[in-house]
Design an enzyme around this catalytic site. Structure first.
Site, PDB file in Angstrom:
ATOM      1  NE  ARG A   1     -16.316   6.991 -32.836  1.00 38.81           N
ATOM      2  CZ  ARG A   1     -16.182   7.038 -31.529  1.00 38.81           C
ATOM      3  NH1 ARG A   1     -14.999   6.982 -30.994  1.00 38.81           N
ATOM      4  NH2 ARG A   1     -17.234   7.175 -30.760  1.00 38.81           N
TER       5      ARG A   1
ATOM      6  CD  GLN B   1      -7.473   5.339 -26.757  1.00 45.98           C
ATOM      7  OE1 GLN B   1      -8.244   4.908 -25.902  1.00 45.98           O
ATOM      8  NE2 GLN B   1      -6.951   4.581 -27.696  1.00 45.98           N
TER       9      GLN B   1
ATOM     10  CB  SER C   1      -0.969   0.004   1.182  1.00 41.94           C
ATOM     11  OG  SER C   1      -0.249  -0.016   2.395  1.00 41.94           O
TER      12      SER C   1
ATOM     13  CD  GLN D   1     -10.568   5.764 -33.789  1.00 44.79           C
ATOM     14  OE1 GLN D   1     -11.582   5.114 -33.581  1.00 44.79           O
ATOM     15  NE2 GLN D   1      -9.500   5.249 -34.369  1.00 44.79           N
TER      16      GLN D   1
ATOM     17  CG  LEU E   1      -2.715   0.724 -21.568  1.00 46.72           C
ATOM     18  CD1 LEU E   1      -1.622   0.057 -20.723  1.00 46.72           C
ATOM     19  CD2 LEU E   1      -2.104   1.871 -22.382  1.00 46.72           C
ATOM     20  CB  VAL E   2      -8.205   1.243 -21.237  1.00 47.74           C
ATOM     21  CG1 VAL E   2      -7.387   2.318 -21.933  1.00 47.74           C
ATOM     22  CG2 VAL E   2      -9.096   0.519 -22.242  1.00 47.74           C
TER      23      VAL E   2
ATOM     24  NE  ARG F   1      -2.292  -6.787 -20.069  1.00 50.63           N
ATOM     25  CZ  ARG F   1      -3.338  -7.245 -20.728  1.00 50.63           C
ATOM     26  NH1 ARG F   1      -3.173  -8.075 -21.743  1.00 50.63           N
ATOM     27  NH2 ARG F   1      -4.566  -6.920 -20.374  1.00 50.63           N
TER      28      ARG F   1
END
Ligand code: FAD
Length: 234
Positions: free
Chosen positions: A140, A87, A55, A90, A77-78, A167
Site C-alpha cells: 500500500r 476507516q 456545552s 489498507q 477530515l481526521v 470546511r
C-alpha cells in the site's frame, strides 16, 4: 462521493433544551423534557446558540457514513479531533483495481486526464504485482492520495459547528468542502435550530480570518447587511 446520516440522537433539540433547563431547575431531565414544547425548544436552542452556551450542544451526536472520497480528503477530515472515526484499512482490505477520485482541474483537460489515468493504471498494475511479493500493508505504500476510502464518523453538534466553520469556507479544499456542505444539508433537516445558521465564519460571526486570502464573500455579506439596515431604517 456518497454521504449518509445513518443515525443521530433522537429528539436532538429537545435534549439540548433539557440540558440547559437542568442547570436552573430542581427537576430531573425526563420531567423537564415533558414540559418542553416545540416552540420553547426552538427559542431556547436559538438563544443558547447566540449566547455561545455550546456545552449543551455536546449532548447530541450525528453518525455519518462517508463513501467514495479520496484519502486526500480523509487525511484532512481526521484532523478534526473532537469526533470518532472508523476507516477501511489498507492493511486488511486489498485495494486491487482501486477506485480513485479525479480532481475537476485534471478532469476538464483531456491531456491532464489522460496522464492522470495512465499513472493510476500503472499504480494499479504495480500494486497488484507487489501484492504477490509482500504483505498488503507494505504494498500500500505506493497507493495514491486519490485512492477512494470509506469512513464512519461520529460528531457531536458543537464539534460539527466548528467543522462547518472551517470546511464550508471557500478557502477549504474543494473535496472536503463538498463533503461539509452535504453533511450540513443532512443535519439541518433534523436539527434546524442548531444548524440553521451554521457555515463559515463570515456567515456565523460576520468576520473572515483569511486576510489577503479571503474569497471576498464577507464584503458582499456586509454590503447586503448595510442594504437591509437602510431598508429597515426607512
Ligand atoms: C483552509 C484550511 C487550511 C489548513 N491548512 C493546514 C495546513 O497547512 N497544515 C496543517 O497541519 N493543518 C491545516 N489545516 C487543519 C487545521 O489546522 C485544523 O487541524 C483542522 O481544521 C481541525 O480543526 P480544529 O483543531 O478546530 O478541530 P478539532 O480537532 O475537532 O478541535 C475542535 C476544537 O477543540 C479545541 N481543541 C482540540 N484539541 C485541542 C488541544 N489539543 N488543545 C487545545 N484545544 C484543543 C480547539 O478549540 C479546537 O478548535 C487547515 C484547515 C483549513 C480549514
Amino acid at each position: 462521493m456518497n454521504v449518509e446520516l445513518i443515525q443521530y440522537t433522537p429528539d436532538p433539540e429537545k435534549v439540548i433544551a433539557a440540558a440547559a433547563r437542568l442547570c436552573y431547575s430542581p427537576d430531573p431531565v425526563p420531567e423537564l423534557m415533558e414540559k418542553l414544547d416545540e416552540e420553547k425548544v426552538a427559542n431556547l436552542v436559538q438563544k443558547l446558540r447566540a449566547m455561545g452556551h455550546l456545552s449543551t450542544f455536546e449532548h447530541i451526536s450525528f453518525q455519518f457514513s462517508i463513501d467514495g472520497v479520496s484519502r486526500a480528503l480523509s487525511h484532512q477530515l481526521v484532523r478534526h479531533r473532537i469526533a470518532s472515526y472508523s476507516q477501511r484499512s489498507q492493511r486488511y482490505v486489498k485495494e486491487e483495481g482501486f477506485d480513485f477520485v479525479t480532481p475537476p482541474t485534471i478532469r476538464r483537460n483531456p491531456q491532464t486526464q489522460e496522464r492522470f489515468e495512465n499513472i493510476m493504471a500503472t499504480l494499479q498494475e504495480e500494486y497488484q504485482a507487489l501484492l504477490a511479493m509482500v504483505p498488503a500493508e507494505d504494498a500500500r505504500y505506493i497507493l495514491p492520495n486519490a485512492c477512494t476510502t470509506s469512513l464512519m464518523a461520529t460528531f457531536n453538534a458543537r464539534s460539527l459547528l466548528n467543522f462547518f466553520e472551517h470546511r464550508t469556507c471557500m478557502r477549504a479544499q474543494w473535496e472536503i468542502r463538498i463533503l461539509a456542505e452535504k453533511m450540513l444539508e443532512l443535519v439541518r433537516e433534523v436539527a434546524p435550530n442548531v444548524f440553521g445558521q451554521a457555515g463559515p465564519t463570515c456567515v456565523t460571526q460576520g468576520v473572515c480570518h483569511e486576510g489577503a486570502m479571503s474569497c471576498g464573500r464577507i464584503k458582499a455579506l456586509k454590503k447586503e447587511a448595510e442594504r437591509m439596515t437602510l431598508i429597515y431604517d426607512r
